[in-house]
Design a protein around this motif. Structure first.
Motif, mmCIF file in Angstrom:
data_model
loop_
_atom_site.group_PDB
_atom_site.id
_atom_site.type_symbol
_atom_site.label_atom_id
_atom_site.label_comp_id
_atom_site.label_asym_id
_atom_site.label_seq_id
_atom_site.Cartn_x
_atom_site.Cartn_y
_atom_site.Cartn_z
ATOM 1 N N TRP A 185 7.882 63.189 57.330
ATOM 2 C CA TRP A 185 8.922 63.612 56.389
ATOM 3 C C TRP A 185 9.661 64.820 56.950
ATOM 4 O O TRP A 185 10.887 64.870 56.940
ATOM 5 C CB TRP A 185 8.279 63.959 55.038
ATOM 6 N N TYR B 43 7.556 56.662 53.069
ATOM 7 C CA TYR B 43 6.409 56.875 53.966
ATOM 8 C C TYR B 43 5.097 56.816 53.188
ATOM 9 O O TYR B 43 4.114 56.223 53.630
ATOM 10 C CB TYR B 43 6.528 58.214 54.695
ATOM 11 N N VAL C 264 12.650 59.421 51.357
ATOM 12 C CA VAL C 264 11.877 59.398 52.596
ATOM 13 C C VAL C 264 10.387 59.580 52.281
ATOM 14 O O VAL C 264 9.533 58.849 52.787
ATOM 15 C CB VAL C 264 12.383 60.480 53.579
ATOM 16 N N PHE C 265 10.070 60.551 51.379
ATOM 17 C CA PHE C 265 8.654 60.732 51.034
ATOM 18 C C PHE C 265 8.096 59.468 50.374
ATOM 19 O O PHE C 265 7.020 58.991 50.706
ATOM 20 C CB PHE C 265 8.451 61.922 50.088
ATOM 21 N N THR D 118 11.877 63.710 59.858
ATOM 22 C CA THR D 118 13.061 62.982 59.383
ATOM 23 C C THR D 118 14.071 63.941 58.763
ATOM 24 O O THR D 118 15.274 63.850 59.031
ATOM 25 C CB THR D 118 12.648 61.916 58.352
#
Lengths: 255, 141
Positions: free
Chosen positions: B123, B94, B90-91, B126
């Motif tokens: 982040w 993004y 996810v990091f 999420t």
């Protein structure tokens, strides 16, 4: 020096704003004839809030340890000789005021990173200047100027590259770049800034050549946009912006 | 005359006070730390994909072997590992969008710090959505 003594002798008389205080400096020393590894050495210096880190280095060299070695020429932020790492960030010693630093802790001073260390705060700048020379940092204008006299430029055309004309080649940006530390082949921010200065100059005719040079795999594409260079620049040049503009120009194929 | 000639190696002078013989860590700001995180998560994701391709390829060896290996993943420890994996992806995703915007959007360089904090905020949001639901699944089996 005499003012320091007078103020210290008469504490009751002193205005707090102009009272000197003791600042501890930890300086990373390296004497190639004696040391195998650099070592940290501490110095206590009487300083005023308006003094600069360069003044502290002078006081240490003149009053405590004459062997301390560093570069400085103009001492006013123009010549670009005294870039060094102050509290972990690249700064010009002559533009860093004591009042802007946290003096409750020692101030760490060490040479800039990524260039070969020669002695104390002096590094070998040759790899840096070699990259600078490689981008052809000079006006290339072979056509005769219109009217036979001057190469006229509008204010807007001059403004286009104004930011990158401010560079003083101190290497604060290049030696703050993580890509440059690990890969000495990278041109580095300073060389790209100085290429930018001529690529976007309307009078220059060889932008294409410079864009080709920087399209190399060690050229602008190594930039990982860490923004350390923009943050380190003592002239406030938006270095990462300049690199981004060169990247765009290479993709367009023209400035 | 000097006691020894230049170039003679002697024991290094004793360092006076500092416990840190090496240079200090460069104190970069948001840009540098986002790059460091991007690198670490990128390398971590690469190694995950390597293992993932190998275990998926086991289906070609035999379905039983595949089931055995996949079965070993159904442990709480692996469940926590999956949280780390999703966090890294996810990091990386993004921040990847942030880097694309820095390169291709005219305002990207100007707003890079703001965009970094937006990446962190997205982040967190999420992960707040994913982690509880995922951990309930992992620990309720």
């Amino acid at each position: 020096m005499s003012t320091t003594t007078i103020a210290a002798d008469r504490p009751g008389n002193a205005d707090p704003a102009i009272t000197p205080f003791t600042v501890t400096f930890l300086i990373r020393r390296f004497d190639p004839e004696v040391d195998e590894e650099p070592r940290w050495q501490d110095f206590d210096v009487e300083m005023y809030a308006t003094d600069r880190v360069l003044d502290a280095l002078h006081k240490i060299k003149w009053e405590q340890d004459g062997s301390l070695t560093f570069r400085r020429s103009c001492a006013h932020g123009i010549c670009g000789s005294d870039a060094m790492r102050i509290n972990g960030r690249n700064r010009l010693a002559c533009k860093t005021l004591i009042k802007d630093l946290d003096i409750s802790k020692p101030i760490y001073v060490e040479a800039i990173k990524g260039l070969p260390l020669e002695k104390d705060l002096i590094v070998d700048m040759e790899p840096f200047f070699a990259s600078f020379r490689e981008v052809q940092p000079f006006l290339i204008a072979n056509k005769a100027p219109e009217g036979g006299k001057e190469r006229i430029q509008t204010v807007a055309q001059r403004e286009r590259f104004d930011d990158t004309t401010k560079c003083i080649l101190c290497a604060a940006c290049t030696s703050s770049c993580p890509v440059f530390w690990t890969d000495g082949q990278y041109f580095g921010p300073a060389a790209i800034v100085n290429a930018h200065r001529f690529i976007f100059d309307s009078r220059d005719e060889d932008a294409k050549v410079r864009l080709d040079i920087l399209n190399d795999k060690e050229g602008v594409w190594r930039c990982r946009t860490t923004f350390n260079c923009s943050e380190a620049c003592p002239r406030g040049i938006q270095v990462t912006q300049a690199i981004a503009e060169v990247k765009q120009a290479i993709m367009r194929g023209k400035p | 005359m000097p006691q020894q000639t230049a170039g003679t190696l002697t024991a290094a002078k004793k360092s006076t006070t500092s416990p840190r013989p090496a240079g200090t860590l460069y104190r970069g700001r948001e840009g540098m730390w986002s790059w460091v995180l991007h690198r670490i998560t990128g390398v971590a994701i690469f190694f995950f994909l390597l293992v993932h391709i190998l275990d998926t390829a086991l289906i070609r060896v035999s379905p039983e072997a595949y089931n055995v290996v996949i079965g070993t993943y159904q442990t709480p420890l692996m469940g926590l590992g999956e949280v780390a994996l999703v966090g890294a992806i996810v990091f990386h995703a993004y921040n990847g969008i942030r880097i694309i915007l820095i390169d291709f959007w005219a305002g990207g360089v100007k707003y890079q710090k703001l965009m970094f904090y937006i990446v962190i905020a997205l982040w967190v949001i999420t992960m707040l959505g994913f982690t509880p639901r995922h951990l309930i699944n992992v620990f309720s089996h």
